[in-house]
Design a protein around this motif. Structure first.
Motif, PDB file in Angstrom:
ATOM      1  N   PRO A   1     -11.244   7.530  -9.759  1.00 11.37           N
ATOM      2  CA  PRO A   1     -12.049   6.787 -10.422  1.00 11.37           C
ATOM      3  C   PRO A   1     -11.866   6.473 -11.769  1.00 11.37           C
ATOM      4  N   THR A   2     -11.917   5.432 -12.248  1.00  9.43           N
ATOM      5  CA  THR A   2     -11.704   5.169 -13.653  1.00  9.43           C
ATOM      6  C   THR A   2     -13.183   4.300 -14.010  1.00  9.43           C
ATOM      7  N   ASP A   3     -13.306   4.200 -15.347  1.00  3.40           N
ATOM      8  CA  ASP A   3     -14.527   3.206 -15.656  1.00  3.40           C
ATOM      9  C   ASP A   3     -14.077   1.731 -15.720  1.00  3.40           C
ATOM     10  N   ALA A   4     -12.724   1.407 -15.510  1.00  2.00           N
ATOM     11  CA  ALA A   4     -12.637  -0.159 -15.592  1.00  2.00           C
ATOM     12  C   ALA A   4     -11.828  -0.544 -14.293  1.00  2.00           C
ATOM     13  N   PRO A   5     -12.764  -0.599 -13.044  1.00  2.00           N
ATOM     14  CA  PRO A   5     -11.983  -1.063 -11.804  1.00  2.00           C
ATOM     15  C   PRO A   5     -11.205  -2.482 -11.929  1.00  2.00           C
ATOM     16  N   GLU A   6     -11.839  -3.290 -12.963  1.00  2.00           N
ATOM     17  CA  GLU A   6     -10.925  -4.570 -12.938  1.00  2.00           C
ATOM     18  C   GLU A   6      -9.601  -4.316 -13.572  1.00  2.00           C
ATOM     19  N   ILE A   7      -9.355  -2.973 -14.275  1.00  2.00           N
ATOM     20  CA  ILE A   7      -7.789  -2.807 -14.664  1.00  2.00           C
ATOM     21  C   ILE A   7      -7.244  -2.015 -13.613  1.00  2.00           C
ATOM     22  N   TYR A   8      -7.992  -0.911 -13.207  1.00  2.00           N
ATOM     23  CA  TYR A   8      -7.221   0.044 -12.287  1.00  2.00           C
ATOM     24  C   TYR A   8      -7.749   0.167 -10.888  1.00  2.00           C
ATOM     25  N   GLY A   9      -8.776  -0.884 -10.433  1.00  2.00           N
ATOM     26  CA  GLY A   9      -9.012  -0.869  -9.073  1.00  2.00           C
ATOM     27  C   GLY A   9      -9.841   0.619  -8.737  1.00  2.00           C
ATOM     28  N   ARG A  10      -9.451   1.027  -7.415  1.00  2.00           N
ATOM     29  CA  ARG A  10      -9.950   2.347  -6.992  1.00  2.00           C
ATOM     30  C   ARG A  10      -9.901   3.414  -7.900  1.00  2.00           C
TER      31      ARG A  10
END
Length: 325
Positions: A282-291
């Motif tokens: 996971p990353t802190d930017a799901p709007e960019i990296y999704g899952r």
């Protein structure tokens, strides 16, 4: 793409993610007879003839582009360029594409699609994937949210003045619903050598639940060689070289899906997709990296999370007497 997926492990050039996979290759570019798109025909042919994973490193081009390429290769600014506030979806072709994807889903195929390389031309639209990668988000409750716009017709792709759009408040559009494709495919955005979103890549946006990131390469930064910045693979005429794009990121995931179908031969396509998405870092930017970032090393060990957002609480699998390590 084939080299990224399956180049041999023979000590020469590069090695594919699934180096012992069998590749089914087809020529599926352009429009086939009777108005049927050959990419759709290729998708259905592969699904009906034994493909267990299909890589979709194709999609619509940015509409319109900032620059127009002349026959001699030079670029000129597009005088009719407009930056649109949402992703453009060509409505007349949706039906045939939907049927092709449904055919592959019914045949238990893991489908992986590139998210698009539109950020340089249409940065607002590129907040969402383009093409089939966006399809599960196309549903009545999203039509009026400004996420995408339906394009009815265009006479010149480079001239935004010739574009004809649908009225997104038209109640007849409620019949356009692709929500049943959820769980049948994966969208892939591209990252650079440092694991950051590539400069050209679309983002996951509303597709975050079925989207993740994988290495796609980018332009070299200071201190980097072109070989380090790009994704290296096989090229025609028995050579090797580098390229960049979400078209390079998608086969990294497709190759991983082939490995997983070998490791867990009793799992359905939907279960393999769930394992890939829920084992991403996971990353802190799901709007960019999704899952998150694709992690095959984690996925091949075992399912990591049951009951994740978007998935059932029960993971029901018949191993058919087989063991996996």
């Amino acid at each position: 793409m084939s080299g990224i997926i399956g180049a041999a492990r023979n000590g020469r050039g590069t090695m594919g993610v699934a180096y012992d996979a069998t590749i089914m290759s087809m020529r599926a570019i352009g429009v086939a007879k009777e108005g049927k798109y050959s990419t759709n025909l290729g998708l259905m042919y592969a699904a009906r003839n034994g493909a267990s994973v299909i890589n979709g490193s194709y999609g619509p081009p940015p509409l319109p582009k900032k620059y127009i390429q002349r026959p001699d290769g030079t670029l000129l600014p597009n005088r009719n360029y407009v930056e649109f506030p949402s992703q453009l979806v060509v409505l007349p072709t949706l039906g045939s594409q939907y049927e092709a994807v449904k055919t592959a889903a019914r045949n238990d195929v893991v489908m992986v699609f590139a998210a698009g390389n539109e950020y340089g031309d249409q940065p607002q639209g590129a907040a969402q994937p383009s093409g089939i990668a966006l399809f599960p988000a196309i549903r009545p409750e999203n039509h009026r949210q400004g996420i995408y716009s339906f394009l009815l017709d265009l006479k010149d792709p480079n001239d935004s003045r010739t574009y004809k759009f649908a009225d997104m408040n038209d109640p007849d559009l409620d019949e356009v619903d692709m929500s049943d494709l959820s769980g049948t495919l994966i969208a892939v955005v591209a990252t650079d050598r440092q694991g950051r979103i590539a400069s050209y890549s679309n983002r996951c946006g509303i597709a975050a639940l079925w989207c993740l990131a994988a290495p796609g390469g980018d332009l070299p930064i200071k201190g980097q060689t072109k070989e380090e910045a790009l994704v290296q693979s096989t090229l025609p005429n028995s050579t090797y070289g580098g390229m960049a794009g979400t078209s390079m990121a998608a086969p990294v995931v497709s190759g991983g899906a082939a490995v997983l179908r070998g490791a867990f031969p009793y799992m359905t396509a939907r279960q393999i997709i769930e394992v890939i998405l829920t084992t991403a870092i996971p990353t802190d930017a799901p709007e960019i990296y999704g899952r998150g970032r694709f992690n095959l090393g984690r996925a091949v060990k075992r399912p990591y999370e049951f009951g994740a957002v978007g998935y059932a609480q029960r993971f029901d699998v018949d191993t058919k007497g087989r063991n996996s390590t």
